[in-house]
Design an enzyme around this catalytic site. Structure first.
Site, short mmCIF file in Angstrom:
data_model
loop_
_atom_site.label_atom_id
_atom_site.label_comp_id
_atom_site.label_asym_id
_atom_site.label_seq_id
_atom_site.Cartn_x
_atom_site.Cartn_y
_atom_site.Cartn_z
N TYR A 175 -12.35 -2.88 -3.04
CA TYR A 175 -12.89 -2.82 -1.68
C TYR A 175 -14.42 -2.88 -1.65
CZ TYR A 175 -8.27 -1.65 0.17
OH TYR A 175 -6.94 -1.69 0.53
N HIS A 180 -1.67 -5.51 1.53
CA HIS A 180 -2.90 -6.28 1.37
C HIS A 180 -2.52 -7.66 0.84
CE1 HIS A 180 -6.85 -7.60 0.03
NE2 HIS A 180 -6.24 -8.00 -1.07
N THR A 194 -4.57 -8.25 10.47
CA THR A 194 -4.99 -6.97 9.88
C THR A 194 -4.68 -5.81 10.80
OG1 THR A 194 -6.73 -8.10 8.64
CG2 THR A 194 -6.96 -5.73 8.91
N GLU A 210 -9.09 -11.13 -7.31
CA GLU A 210 -8.20 -9.99 -7.22
C GLU A 210 -7.13 -10.01 -8.30
OE1 GLU A 210 -8.77 -9.03 -2.48
OE2 GLU A 210 -6.99 -10.15 -3.09
N ASN A 253 -1.65 -0.22 7.37
CA ASN A 253 -1.09 -1.53 7.71
C ASN A 253 -0.22 -2.14 6.61
OD1 ASN A 253 -3.05 -2.47 5.97
ND2 ASN A 253 -4.25 -3.51 7.55
N LYS A 263 0.83 -1.21 0.00
CA LYS A 263 0.00 0.00 0.00
C LYS A 263 0.87 1.26 0.00
CE LYS A 263 -3.66 -2.40 2.54
NZ LYS A 263 -4.46 -2.38 3.78
#
Length: 149
Positions: free
Chosen positions: A49, A115, A91, A126, A112, A9
């Site tokens: 998402y 993913h 998570t 995905e 975090n 991310k």
């Protein structure tokens, strides 16, 4: 051979953790078959998402993942989905064990670092969402006989 989708991310990219994160999966013995350094469109973020669309944190997720570049990846290997989840950690970084990516680098659930697909079905969805088939490279590293029976 199982495949999974991972994305470093914007916080992981901005903090210079790309090499460290990729290295953990290479060291484990997984094979990188897809890699993109990209800025995520709002449309892609909202689709990715989409399961959280009705939740109050959805707009923040979309805003964050589109706020800077990400590194999207596809990794291949025996049990790669479950192993990747262990390497990544919980998570919520407060619940992540030391030695995991989130346990070592993340401090907040909203930032975090990475993913990872959570199931085979999710991984397939995905991967198809983030990569065209021709962007994936099937190859066999010469070290495989030393990694697998």
């Amino acid at each position: 051979m199982e495949r999974t989708f991972l994305a470093i991310k914007p916080d992981g990219v901005q903090r210079g953790l790309v090499g460290e994160i990729i290295g953990r999966f290479e060291t484990k013995g997984f094979t990188l078959v897809g890699l993109k350094f990209m800025t995520v469109s709002r449309e892609l973020a909202e689709t990715h998402y989409g399961v959280h669309r009705e939740r109050p944190f959805f707009p923040g997720l979309v805003d964050f993942i589109t706020s800077g570049p990400v590194v999207a990846m596809v990794w291949e290997g025996d049990g790669v989905i479950a192993s990747a989840r262990k390497i990544i950690g919980a998570t919520n970084p407060l619940n992540s064990e030391p030695g995991t990516i989130r346990g070592d680098f993340a401090v907040n659930v909203g930032r975090n670092i990475i993913h990872g697909s959570d199931a085979p079905e999710t991984a397939l969805e995905e991967i198809a969402l983030w990569f065209k088939q021709e962007e994936l490279v099937s190859w066999q590293p010469q070290i495989m006989p030393w990694l697998r029976e």
